[in-house]
Structure formats: structure tokens, C-alpha cells
Design an enzyme around this catalytic site. Structure first.
Site, PDB file in Angstrom:
ATOM      1  N   LYS A 138       0.866  -1.185   0.000  1.00 14.32           N
ATOM      2  CA  LYS A 138       0.000   0.000   0.000  1.00 14.32           C
ATOM      3  C   LYS A 138       0.898   1.229   0.000  1.00 14.32           C
ATOM      4  CE  LYS A 138      -4.110   1.821   0.028  1.00 14.32           C
ATOM      5  NZ  LYS A 138      -5.075   1.564  -1.045  1.00 14.32           N
ATOM      6  N   SER A 181      -8.705   0.120  -4.493  1.00 13.27           N
ATOM      7  CA  SER A 181      -8.891   0.559  -3.120  1.00 13.27           C
ATOM      8  C   SER A 181     -10.390   0.785  -2.858  1.00 13.27           C
ATOM      9  CB  SER A 181      -8.059   1.813  -2.857  1.00 13.27           C
ATOM     10  OG  SER A 181      -7.714   1.911  -1.495  1.00 13.27           O
TER      11      SER A 181
END
Length: 578
Positions: A182, A376
Site C-alpha cells: 500500500k 482501493s
């Protein structure tokens, strides 16, 4: 005074618009019927918006939306008056997944016995032309202007890394992420790529490059090795491209146009997308209703925005209301949910997810169609669908969470500004950018981000019917291509909106090829509503001027970092295709 001037200019503009509307209305009333032979004229030199077209902007020169281009090709392939299509291309303005979806539409068009001609002054002059040429290669005849180039240079990825600049300014990034891939926070916390980020980017670029090579090789009937050699040699001059069989003709725009019209037969005319659809109608305007709902741009709370300046936002309030209206409409048999988003607010994503889940509970099937990106928060909302369809190049996943703030305490000290604080509780002022997190505040931040990530993983496991271990292996914040995502079980099928629409028909109990009415929700604003909004100061023109006056775009870009936005599920900043 500034607002008065803004309203004054808007009012003057309104009078001009009204005059234009009157002229356009008269023109439409006397619009001639379609000629016996039509060549569809597609302008693919600009980006294609996923949502509807701008009605007011269209008065000064209509720019077709992505949906309109698809509709023209779909309607045209069944219209005996349409003989072929002429498309003008330029640089890489159309996204990778959109390119693949357009290629499929062109191939269906050609399979109906019609021709397709692509022309460009230069496929990526002054920049990359990978996607532009990939799209052109699906046409049966590819033209290039003399002195033009084929910028089939291959793909690369660039990520901004601003830690050194922030250190120099005295700005301290306090951002937490789950997990190692991430990489959104790394733009602010790192000065070089982490091994995990580099691994992810290499895998993504490698997979998309394979898709680029295979697509061109198949369409141009060339060995993949030949295409790879062309990538290493590009940009290619027109003679080199012709020698390598990447193009068919060297000529100018007027010559390509004349050749296409002549190919269509005597009396043929080239018509732009809007003109053709206005006269012929769309391909999906009869039969049971399928609601088309878009989630385009950064996911936020409140209403969706399409400002003239700044980024487009997918507001949860607008999208939830659209879903509820579609559910309450007895004529709607299914929902086609089109997503093109790199994520955003977790709470807003969850609100949209809940509305879609309730739609399914009410008996309205939901099919998600993912465009250039559904990552996401964009993937979070896709998980509520019955089925997920994506292009092989769709940026997918980034299943992770990032949260935190930027502390400007060091910068404040450098400029000689001190801050006195009075707090009524231990974590009061937690989101203030004027001081770093205290140990107590950091502990709460960690608890929040861990709980949010656990919820995201559970959404993935439940929605995709994966074990917890499989969900975590597909997550860790990693960005995947659609091709990779299917292997991991994150999507159900490859395709674009037409393939998703077929699944929506089936889910609604209709025949796979049944005629349906594809209706956008919320309904597009009428011209009168646009004009009244402009006069009242709520229109896009006034909003744009006010944005300049108040520096809103700058504030919008900094807001997630200044605090108050909470936990975010956002894709890392990534520039692909240079």
C-alpha cells in the site's frame, strides 16, 4: 465584490447561452434525415469522459462521452446505412482499459462486415503513443501523416517521492499503511522505491506490456517478437512503420477522409457521433430498463462533482440516491454499476457499498463494470455486486488502507510562528496539522487503521468467496492488472459495458440478447436546469470561477493530508505509460 463580478459575468454568459440554445433548437428542428450511406466520424484525440456529456459545453462543440462512442459503434453495426468508421487518434489520451473496450467494439463492428479506418497525424508525437496505436491496430486500415511517428515506445511507471522536499521544508509526514504494497503514503515518506513497491510496479508494467504486445501482434498479424523489436526501436518514422507493417497508408487527414467516404459508396457522408445518434437513436432504448449508475473519480462524502477545474469526485450522497431511485423504480430490472475510481474515503465507500447491498436484497441484480481503475475504495464498492467485469488492463485491487496527517510544526517554527494549545481531552486536536501525533493519538490511529483493514479483508473474503488466507494474499495493498486480478479470483469475467450488460440481462431473467433500455441514474439535467443553475450561481461556470478566486483546487488536494478526512482507501499516485 469578487462574487458580484462572478455573478455578473455568469449572467452575461447566460444571455449568450440562451441565444445559442435558440439557434441550436432551430437547427435541430430542421435536421435532415440520415443519408443512405454513413461513415461514423470518431474523434479519439481527447480523453473520453465516463459520465454523460456536458450539455452547456456541447453547445460550443460537442465532445462525445465514452458511452456515446460505444453506442454509436453498437448502433452502427446493425444499421444498413452505416458502411464504416473513420477514427482520428493522437496521443495516449484514452485510458488503457477504455482502449481495450473500444478495440472490442471496433472488432464487433468489423465482424458485421463494415470497414474501420484509423488516422493520426502522429501516434504520440512529443509523448507516448502506446495506447493510441494499440487502439488503431484494431482497425483494418491504419493511416499516418507524412513526418508523423508511431510512438510505440513501451510502458514505464513513475511514482513521485517527495520526502527530501518535505524534510527541507520542515514538514513531517505521519502516515500509516496496511500493508507493505500500500504505497500511497510512500510518496510523502520515502525518497526511493521500497523493494515491495518496485516489485509491484515491475509486475504491473510487465503484465500490461504483454497485453500491449499481444494486442498489436494479433491485430496486425505479426509475430510478438517483431512487435517487441519495434518497441525497442520506437519512436518510428512513417517509413519505418510502413516497412514493419505497423501502418498501411501514409497520407493526410483529408486523403484518409476522402478514401473512407469513397469506400462507403456513392453519396456517402461522414457524421460525428452526436449527429448520428440524434438521428438514428441509441442501441439500448427499448425494452425493460437497466439502470446505468457511474462512480467516477475520487470517492468522497456529499454530492458528486464535475468542476471545470480540479478533479472529478464520486460523491456518496449522489450515488446512494441514484441507487435508491433505481431500486424504487418498478421498471428497473437490474443495475449496471460503472466504476472508474482509484478510491478515496472509507466511510463514503461503505455508504455506497451498503446501498448496493440493499439493492440486491430488494431483488435488483447489480453487475459491476470496472473501467480504467477500480482500486482501493473503488474496488471496495465493486464487492457489493453480484458479478464483477473488468478489462485485462483495469487497475484493480490496492486492497489496503492508509491514514494519518502531515505535521507542519517544523515549517511553522522555521517561519517564526508558535502555537499555543489548550485541550479539553487527551486526544483533542488529534487531527491538527500543527503538531505531530502524541503516543495516545498514535495508538488510536493504529487501532482505527487495523480495524478498517480487517473489515476490508472480510469484505473481500465474503464478496469473492475466498478464504481469509486467499483474501490476504490478494490484498496487502497491492495493485493488480485485471488480468492478474482474475487469476486471484478478484473479478468474474473480462469485458466492458456490453459484456456487463449481457450479464445484467441474464441476472434479471431476460434473454442474453434481449433488447433493453439503458437509463442513466441520476437522470441527466435538462438544458433548462443547467441554465437555471448557471444563473443561480450553482452552475459549473460559476463554480469554476469561484474555485479560482478561492483556490479551492489547492485546498481539495491538500485536505486529505491536513486531517479531517479520516481513514482512506486510496490507490498510490502512479503515472503509467510514459
Amino acid at each position: 465584490m469578487l462574487r458580484f463580478l462572478v455573478r455578473l459575468f455568469a449572467t452575461i454568459g447566460l444571455l449568450v447561452v440562451i441565444a445559442l440554445v435558440a439557434g441550436v433548437t432551430l437547427a435541430v428542428r430542421h435536421q435532415p434525415s440520415l443519408p443512405d450511406a454513413v461513415v461514423l466520424d470518431l474523434d479519439l484525440t481527447r480523453s473520453l469522459s465516463e459520465g454523460g456529456s456536458d450539455r452547456l459545453g456541447g453547445l460550443l462543440g460537442h465532445e462525445a462521452s465514452f458511452r456515446e462512442v460505444l453506442d454509436a459503434l453498437e448502433r452502427g453495426r446493425g444499421d444498413p446505412r452505416v458502411k464504416g468508421v473513420l477514427a482520428r487518434l493522437g496521443g495516449d489520451s484514452v485510458g488503457f482499459a477504455q482502449t481495450q473496450e473500444l478495440r472490442a467494439a471496433v472488432e464487433r463492428f468489423r465482424a458485421s462486415g463494415r470497414f474501420a479506418v484509423a488516422f493520426s497525424e502522429s501516434y504520440g508525437e512529443g509523448g507516448a503513443g502506446n495506447r493510441a496505436y494499440l487502439l488503431a491496430s484494431a482497425f483494418d486500415e491504419v493511416w499516418l501523416q507524412p513526418l508523423g511517428m508511431v510512438g510505440l515506445t513501451g510502458l514505464s511507471a513513475e511514482v513521485p517521492l517527495a520526502r527530501a522536499a518535505l524534510d527541507m521544508l520542515g514538514v513531517q509526514p505521519q502516515l500509516m499503511q496496511r500493508e507493505e504494497y500500500k504505497s500511497f503514503a510512500e510518496t510523502f515518506t520515502r525518497s526511493e522505491l521500497t523493494p515491495a513497491n518496485r516489485e509491484m510496479l515491475q509486475g504491473l508494467v510487465g503484465d500490461l506490456t504483454e497485453q500491449l504486445v499481444d494486442g498489436v501482434a494479433k491485430s496486425r498479424r505479426l509475430p510478438p517478437a517483431t512487435v517487441r523489436a519495434a518497441l525497442d526501436r520506437a519512436p518510428l518514422l512513417e517509413g519505418e512503420a510502413l516497412e514493419l507493417k505497423l501502418i498501411d497508408r501514409i497520407g493526410y487527414a483529408d486523403q484518409a477522409r476522402d478514401a473512407a467516404v469513397a469506400r462507403a459508396g456513392s453519396g456517402a457522408e461522414a457524421l460525428e457521433v452526436a449527429d448520428y445518434l440524434n438521428a438514428a437513436g441509441g442501441p439500448h432504448d427499448s425494452g425493460p430498463t437497466v439502470a446505468l449508475i457511474h462512480a467516477v473519480g475520487t470517492i468522497t462524502g456529499g454530492k458528486s462533482g464535475r468542476p471545470a477545474l480540479g478533479e472529478v469526485t464520486a460523491g456518496s450522497e449522489t450515488i446512494v440516491q441514484a441507487i435508491e431511485e433505481a431500486v424504487d423504480d418498478p421498471d428497473v430490472r437490474a443495475i449496471l454499476f460503472r466504476i472508474d475510481s482509484g478510491g478515496g474515503s472509507v466511510s463514503a465507500s461503505e455508504a455506497i457499498y451498503r446501498a448496493l447491498a440493499k439493492a440486491r436484497e430488494r431483488g435488483k441484480p447489480v453487475i459491476a463494470s470496472m473501467g480504467d481503475a477500480a482500486a482501493s475504495g473503488g474496488y471496495w464498492i465493486a464487492l457489493a455486486a453480484d458479478r464483477i467485469v473488468a478489462s485485462p488492463a483495469t487497475i484493480t485491487g490496492s486492497i489496503g488502507v492508509v491514514a494519518g496527517k502531515m505535521s507542519f510544526a517544523g515549517l511553522s517554527e522555521k517561519v517564526g510562528v508558535q502555537w499555543g494549545r489548550v485541550a479539553a481531552a487527551r486526544n483533542a486536536g488529534m487531527w491538527s496539522p500543527m503538531h505531530p501525533f502524541s503516543p495516545s493519538e498514535e495508538e488510536r490511529m493504529t487501532a482505527i487503521i487495523d480495524a478498517t483493514y480487517a473489515s476490508f479483508l472480510k469484505r473481500v473474503a465474503d464478496g469473492r468467496k475466498l478464504t481469509a488466507e486467499q483474501a490476504r494474499a490478494a490484498a496487502k495493498g497491492r495493485v493488480w492488472s485485471g488480468q492478474q486480478a482474475r487469476e486471484l479470483g478478484l473479478i468474474d469475467a473480462f469485458g466492458g459495458q456490453e459484456e456487463a450488460l449481457t450479464l445484467a440481462r441474464t441476472a434479471a431473467g431476460l434473454a442474453a440478447d434481449a433488447e433493453v433500455t439503458l437509463t442513466p441514474y441520476p437522470a441527466p439535467k435538462s438544458m433548462t436546469e443547467e441554465l437555471l443553475g448557471l444563473l443561480s450561481g450553482k452552475g459549473e461556470l460559476v463554480g469554476a470561477l469561484a474555485a479560482v478566486a478561492e483556490l479551492r483546487p489547492l485546498a481539495a488536494s491538500l485536505r486529505p493530508l491536513l486531517g479531517g478526512e479520516g481513514v482512506r482507501a486510496a490507490m498510490p499516485a502512479l503515472d503509467l505509460g510514459r
